[in-house]
Design a protein around this motif. Structure first.
Motif, PDB file in Angstrom:
ATOM      1  N   THR A 147       1.074  -1.146  -0.022  1.00 19.03           N
ATOM      2  CA  THR A 147       0.057  -0.062   0.019  1.00 19.03           C
ATOM      3  C   THR A 147       0.900   1.291   0.089  1.00 19.03           C
ATOM      4  N   LEU A 148       2.124   1.293  -0.031  1.00 18.48           N
ATOM      5  CA  LEU A 148       2.912   2.248  -0.037  1.00 18.48           C
ATOM      6  C   LEU A 148       4.325   1.989  -0.861  1.00 18.48           C
ATOM      7  N   ARG A 149       4.585   2.999  -1.422  1.00 14.46           N
ATOM      8  CA  ARG A 149       5.968   2.826  -2.537  1.00 14.46           C
ATOM      9  C   ARG A 149       6.926   3.691  -1.839  1.00 14.46           C
ATOM     10  N   PRO A 150       8.057   3.365  -1.489  1.00 16.39           N
ATOM     11  CA  PRO A 150       9.079   4.285  -0.766  1.00 16.39           C
ATOM     12  C   PRO A 150       9.533   5.415  -1.669  1.00 16.39           C
ATOM     13  N   GLY A 151      10.008   6.393  -1.061  1.00 22.19           N
ATOM     14  CA  GLY A 151      10.748   7.461  -1.766  1.00 22.19           C
ATOM     15  C   GLY A 151      12.175   7.146  -1.894  1.00 22.19           C
ATOM     16  N   LEU A 152      12.747   7.825  -2.746  1.00 25.84           N
ATOM     17  CA  LEU A 152      14.153   7.335  -3.173  1.00 25.84           C
ATOM     18  C   LEU A 152      15.286   7.117  -1.805  1.00 25.84           C
ATOM     19  N   ASP A 153      15.214   7.995  -0.882  1.00 26.18           N
ATOM     20  CA  ASP A 153      16.083   7.888   0.213  1.00 26.18           C
ATOM     21  C   ASP A 153      15.545   6.433   0.968  1.00 26.18           C
ATOM     22  N   LEU A 154      14.712   6.275   0.988  1.00 26.50           N
ATOM     23  CA  LEU A 154      14.219   4.943   1.798  1.00 26.50           C
ATOM     24  C   LEU A 154      14.505   3.783   0.986  1.00 26.50           C
ATOM     25  N   ALA A 155      14.271   3.997  -0.244  1.00 30.00           N
ATOM     26  CA  ALA A 155      14.496   2.811  -1.236  1.00 30.00           C
ATOM     27  C   ALA A 155      16.061   2.498  -1.222  1.00 30.00           C
ATOM     28  N   LEU A 156      16.743   3.618  -1.323  1.00 28.78           N
ATOM     29  CA  LEU A 156      18.168   3.350  -1.180  1.00 28.78           C
ATOM     30  C   LEU A 156      18.675   2.721   0.354  1.00 28.78           C
ATOM     31  N   ALA A 157      18.156   3.317   1.445  1.00 26.64           N
ATOM     32  CA  ALA A 157      18.318   2.701   2.532  1.00 26.64           C
ATOM     33  C   ALA A 157      17.888   1.158   2.579  1.00 26.64           C
ATOM     34  N   ILE A 158      16.968   0.790   2.038  1.00 27.80           N
ATOM     35  CA  ILE A 158      16.547  -0.688   2.118  1.00 27.80           C
ATOM     36  C   ILE A 158      17.500  -1.606   1.472  1.00 27.80           C
ATOM     37  N   GLU A 159      17.914  -0.885   0.178  1.00 27.64           N
ATOM     38  CA  GLU A 159      19.149  -1.674  -0.615  1.00 27.64           C
ATOM     39  C   GLU A 159      20.193  -1.613   0.165  1.00 27.64           C
ATOM     40  N   GLU A 160      20.908  -0.821   0.822  1.00 29.76           N
ATOM     41  CA  GLU A 160      21.794  -0.759   1.618  1.00 29.76           C
ATOM     42  C   GLU A 160      21.807  -1.724   2.539  1.00 29.76           C
ATOM     43  N   ALA A 161      20.795  -1.753   3.368  1.00 24.32           N
ATOM     44  CA  ALA A 161      20.418  -2.509   4.650  1.00 24.32           C
ATOM     45  C   ALA A 161      20.342  -4.036   4.060  1.00 24.32           C
ATOM     46  N   THR A 162      20.010  -4.309   2.948  1.00 20.57           N
ATOM     47  CA  THR A 162      19.944  -5.742   2.506  1.00 20.57           C
ATOM     48  C   THR A 162      20.880  -6.188   1.769  1.00 20.57           C
ATOM     49  N   GLY A 163      22.020  -5.378   1.716  1.00 22.43           N
ATOM     50  CA  GLY A 163      22.919  -5.797   0.983  1.00 22.43           C
ATOM     51  C   GLY A 163      23.050  -5.920  -0.435  1.00 22.43           C
ATOM     52  N   GLY A 164      21.976  -5.319  -0.978  1.00 27.58           N
ATOM     53  CA  GLY A 164      21.508  -5.220  -2.530  1.00 27.58           C
ATOM     54  C   GLY A 164      20.553  -6.350  -2.634  1.00 27.58           C
ATOM     55  N   GLN A 165      20.112  -7.163  -1.821  1.00 20.77           N
ATOM     56  CA  GLN A 165      19.034  -8.271  -2.118  1.00 20.77           C
ATOM     57  C   GLN A 165      17.689  -7.805  -2.440  1.00 20.77           C
TER      58      GLN A 165
END
Length: 99
Positions: free
Chosen positions: A66-84
Motif C-alpha cells: 500500500t506504499l511505495r518508498p521515496g528514493l531515500d528509503l529505497a536506497l536505505a533498504i537496498e543498503e540494509a539488505t546488501g543489495g538483495q
C-alpha cells in the motif's frame, strides 16, 4: 435503457475496479522481495525499520503493497539488505494505493 459504465453486465467487472486491482497487485508484486528477505534473516519488521530509520508501520505498508518508498528509503533498504532488495524493485510507472 443503456447500462452505465459502472453496471456489471454478465458478471464483468467495471473498468475502474479492474484498474484499482491492477494497481494494487502491481505494488504487491513489487513489494514481494522485502518480506522473504526479512523471513530469511529472521528479522522483525520493527528491527528492520530501525535499521533503515523509519517506522514499523511504514515497513508494514511497504510489505503490504500500500506504499511505495521515496528514493531515500529505497536506497536505505537496498543498503540494509546488501543489495538483495534493490532500489529499482520499487520503481514503477504506476502509483501504488495510498490511503
Amino acid at each position: 435503457m443503456r447500462p452505465s459504465s459502472l453496471t456489471r453486465c454478465n458478471g464483468a467487472m467495471p473498468r475502474y475496479e479492474i484498474w484499482e486491482l491492477r494497481k494494487l497487485s502491481y505494488c504487491v508484486i513489487l513489494s514481494g522481495m522485502l518480506k522473504p528477505y526479512l523471513d530469511a534473516q529472521n528479522q522483525t519488521q520493527a528491527e528492520f525499520a530501525e535499521r533503515v530509520q523509519t517506522t514499523p508501520a511504514t515497513i508494514s505498508r511497504l510489505i503490504g503493497g500500500t506504499l511505495r518508498p521515496g528514493l531515500d528509503l529505497a536506497l536505505a533498504i537496498e543498503e540494509a539488505t546488501g543489495g538483495q532488495v534493490p532500489a529499482s524493485t520499487w520503481r514503477s510507472s504506476r502509483s501504488c494505493v495510498t490511503p
